[in-house]
Design a protein around this motif. Structure first.
Motif, PDB file in Angstrom:
ATOM      1  N   TYR A   1      -1.880  -2.648  -6.156  1.00 35.24           N
ATOM      2  CA  TYR A   1      -0.947  -1.560  -5.899  1.00 35.24           C
ATOM      3  C   TYR A   1       0.423  -1.848  -6.512  1.00 35.24           C
ATOM      4  O   TYR A   1       1.092  -0.944  -7.025  1.00 35.24           O
TER       5      TYR A   1
ATOM      6  N   HIS B   1      -8.371   7.064  -5.150  1.00 34.15           N
ATOM      7  CA  HIS B   1      -8.099   6.207  -3.986  1.00 34.15           C
ATOM      8  C   HIS B   1      -8.168   7.007  -2.687  1.00 34.15           C
ATOM      9  O   HIS B   1      -8.695   6.528  -1.674  1.00 34.15           O
ATOM     10  N   GLU B   2      -7.660   8.242  -2.730  1.00 35.59           N
ATOM     11  CA  GLU B   2      -7.593   9.043  -1.514  1.00 35.59           C
ATOM     12  C   GLU B   2      -8.930   9.663  -1.139  1.00 35.59           C
ATOM     13  O   GLU B   2      -9.293   9.715   0.041  1.00 35.59           O
TER      14      GLU B   2
ATOM     15  N   HIS C   1       0.844  -1.184   0.000  1.00 34.47           N
ATOM     16  CA  HIS C   1       0.000   0.000   0.000  1.00 34.47           C
ATOM     17  C   HIS C   1       0.890   1.248   0.000  1.00 34.47           C
ATOM     18  O   HIS C   1       2.117   1.144   0.034  1.00 34.47           O
TER      19      HIS C   1
ATOM     20  N   LYS D   1     -10.975   3.546  -1.022  1.00 34.30           N
ATOM     21  CA  LYS D   1      -9.658   2.946  -0.874  1.00 34.30           C
ATOM     22  C   LYS D   1      -9.623   1.619  -1.634  1.00 34.30           C
ATOM     23  O   LYS D   1     -10.369   0.687  -1.316  1.00 34.30           O
ATOM     24  N   PHE D   2      -8.772   1.533  -2.635  1.00 36.32           N
ATOM     25  CA  PHE D   2      -8.701   0.287  -3.406  1.00 36.32           C
ATOM     26  C   PHE D   2      -7.282  -0.071  -3.826  1.00 36.32           C
ATOM     27  O   PHE D   2      -7.027  -1.197  -4.267  1.00 36.32           O
ATOM     28  N   LEU D   3      -6.323   0.861  -3.706  1.00 33.15           N
ATOM     29  CA  LEU D   3      -4.951   0.593  -4.143  1.00 33.15           C
ATOM     30  C   LEU D   3      -4.195  -0.156  -3.051  1.00 33.15           C
ATOM     31  O   LEU D   3      -3.429   0.422  -2.266  1.00 33.15           O
ATOM     32  N   GLU D   4      -4.392  -1.459  -2.998  1.00 33.20           N
ATOM     33  CA  GLU D   4      -3.729  -2.303  -2.014  1.00 33.20           C
ATOM     34  C   GLU D   4      -3.375  -3.637  -2.645  1.00 33.20           C
ATOM     35  O   GLU D   4      -3.932  -4.029  -3.672  1.00 33.20           O
TER      36      GLU D   4
END
Length: 644
Positions: A111, A99-100, A4, A104-107
């Motif tokens: 990512y 994402h911010e 992340h 929230k999805f960038l994991e």
């Protein structure tokens, strides 16, 4: 721990970043809005059609770079790297924002792939920009200019990319995660940044990178980087705008929206200069300079301030005086990545000059006066127009009781010029040999108005157009074949809603060949090369018909020149140049005759009276090898049909 990224790590006063972002976006929107406002005020019509087709072409051209790759692979690949690098970084920034602020999805693995693509985007952009600088300043590619912004903007891009890599390296050096290798450039950069210093300098790197990026957003619309909006818009409107032929009712100073957008979308890449026969001959005209002059005039006329560009000055004084050098050959449009027709802009500026009576060459004025008085630009008489046909037993359709299936529209040059008359005579004999029912209009045949249209005398063009249409209607003419590609283009494209069909003689010959009506009695055993006339080839895409006819002649071997088909070199006679006294370092026709001779051919074949005259003069002036000939296609055909 799942992969992340922590946003705004070590960053204070984020409100300042939001404020600066808002200012940058507002400045961007003001700049973009200013351009759109000027386009609307400049354009005589904003109607669009073929939206789906236009969008498809725009998307394909932008993402594939096909127009840029064609003709200059190095430049195309360079631009391909810059575009895709910029695009990946832009999309990546939008993804981070989503994402911010949204979800929230960038994991995890997503990512990791995101990090990899961002690194690839940065490297691609950096390599493309460095390559661009090398081409412009080390290789010094002749068609590229070297103004202040041509250095400032690439260096700005380099600083944005390098600061981004330093920022990523400092973050990874301070807190090295297990997945650092996915950010391969940032990970390498982390190895050269001391861990103790990385956390200290990270905020500095962050603000420097942020200010560089926001600064670019703020100034993009005030520099030639408006190209990122102007180029796609130009590609779209070149297909979608409803372009109407010039009319006497057009409001002065108004242009088609596609032209207005093109002026702002032009990146000054110089491809048009490289392709322009006038610029190549060392004459004073260059399409890029004219477009920049036209853009300056548009802004000075339609905007409260002279321009919004900060660094795109450049001296355009006297550029409009060179507009008579343009051959209207369409080579500029053929190579322009954003489909800009500089030659049409020239025609409209010529119209303004003619209406105002300024800058028009004296010899051209005399020619237009002849056209007005005598229906042709050559002779102070109408009586000799059909004299070439004496003794050939050709039906005169203007006489009572005369009938024919086909009307041969001879044209002014073919009727009056001694060398070009051979086209009319040989084509008539070919038609007679093929038992075609045809006739001519003799002394009654008017000028189609081509020269008036090309040099901007649209009022005279309209008069000639009305004469032709009335004459065709009076004598019931529905099928017209022309000697000149210029007459063909004018009748087929500049005349609208006409009941007659217009063709060039190469199209008629191909039809006769397909119907097995052309027979040959003689084997010629010669090597020939074919010169594509601009108004036959580039303007109307007729490339194969003349070549098919040439190849059908027994014993004829066809070889191609270096520049052929859509890349053919202009002879220098079009755009009204035949009736002007223009000078350059060398003549276009002599450049072309040199190419023809270099093929080893014995005969240069063409299919246009202007090309025939220009090439014949060049052959004599250039001192070609003994036995080298310049012929019209009909002359070659007739030679093979007559077994003497």
């Amino acid at each position: 721990m799942s992969a992340h990224r922590v946003m705004y790590w070590q960053i204070e006063h984020t409100w300042l970043f939001y404020l600066l972002s808002a200012i940058a976006v507002v400045l961007f929107l003001i700049g973009a809005g200013s351009h759109i406002w000027v386009w609307r005020r400049s354009s005589k019509s904003l109607s669009i059609a073929n939206v789906g087709q236009a969008l498809t072409r725009m998307i394909v051209d932008i993402f594939s770079g096909r127009r840029l790759l064609r003709g200059d692979l190095a430049a195309g690949l360079m631009h391909f790297l810059i575009f895709w690098g910029f695009f990946l970084l832009f999309v990546g920034t939008c993804v981070l924002a989503a994402h911010e602020y949204l979800v929230k999805f960038l994991e995890g693995r997503l990512y990791l792939w995101f990090s990899l693509l961002m690194e690839i985007g940065g490297v691609s952009l950096l390599v493309g920009i460095v390559w661009a600088i090398i081409r412009r300043y080390l290789q010094r590619v002749p068609r590229l200019e070297r103004r202040a912004e041509d250095a400032v903007l690439p260096l700005w891009f380099i600083l944005m990319v390098l600061s981004g890599f330093l920022l990523e390296g400092a973050r990874l050096a301070a807190n090295p995660p297990q997945w650092a290798a996915w950010s391969f450039v940032g990970n390498w950069t982390a190895g050269i940044i001391p861990a103790a210093a990385s956390e200290k300098f990270y905020p500095t790197f962050w603000w420097v990178h942020a200010l560089l990026c926001l600064g670019f957003i703020a100034v993009a619309c005030y520099s030639k980087m408006f190209h990122i909006i102007g180029a796609p818009a130009s590609i779209f409107f070149s297909s979608a705008s409803q372009v109407s032929p010039p009319s006497l009712d057009d409001e002065a100073g108004k242009i088609d929206v596609a032209e207005a957008v093109f002026y702002d979308g032009c990146m000054r890449c110089g491809r048009c200069v490289e392709a322009c026969p006038s610029a190549g001959a060392g004459e004073s005209y260059a399409p890029r300079d004219f477009v920049q002059w036209a853009r300056k005039q548009m802004w000075q006329t339609q905007f409260p301030y002279p321009d919004v560009r900060l660094l795109s000055g450049g001296n355009t004084d006297g550029v409009n005086e060179s507009l008579w050098y343009c051959t209207t050959c369409r080579a500029c449009l053929e190579v322009c990545p954003v489909y800009g027709a500089a030659f049409e802009a020239v025609a409209k500026e010529r119209r303004q000059a003619v209406e105002e009576g300024t800058l028009v060459p004296a010899l051209l004025n005399q020619t237009l006066e002849k056209l007005f008085r005598y229906d042709n630009p050559w002779e102070s008489s109408k009586k000799q127009r059909g004299a070439w046909a004496d003794g050939l037993e050709i039906s005169d359709l203007s006489k009572r009781g005369a009938e024919a299936d086909l009307c041969y529209f001879v044209g002014c040059t073919t009727s009056f010029d001694d060398r070009a008359m051979a086209i009319a005579k040989s084509f008539s004999k070919v038609l007679q040999h093929a038992d075609v029912s045809f006739g001519i209009l003799g002394k009654k045949e008017p000028c189609c108005g081509d020269i008036g249209r090309r040099v901007g005398e649209f009022g005279l063009f309209e008069e000639q157009k009305e004469k032709c249409e009335s004459l065709f209607e009076k004598y019931g003419i529905s099928d017209v074949v022309t000697s000149s590609p210029h007459c063909f283009h004018t009748l087929a494209n500049d005349y609208t809603d006409t009941p007659f069909k217009a063709r060039h003689y190469t199209m008629a010959l191909k039809e006769l060949l397909d119907n097995k009506k052309l027979s040959f009695d003689k084997r010629l055993n010669v090597t020939v090369t074919f010169h594509d006339p601009c108004y036959l080839g580039r303007h109307n895409r007729i490339f194969d018909e003349p070549r098919d006819v040439i190849r059908a002649i027994p014993g004829v071997r066809l070889v191609e020149m270096e520049h052929t088909r859509e890349n053919s070199l202009c002879c220098g006679g079009g755009g009204g140049r035949m009736w002007q006294d223009l000078s350059g370092e060398r003549k276009m026709s002599e450049v072309r005759i040199g190419e023809a001779e270099a093929t080893g051919a014995q005969i240069l074949i063409t299919a246009c009276p202007l090309c025939l005259i220009m090439m014949e003069d060049a052959r004599k002036a250039a001192g070609t090898k003994e036995g080298f000939r310049v012929m019209d296609l009909n002359e070659l055909l007739l030679e093979a049909m007559q077994n003497e």
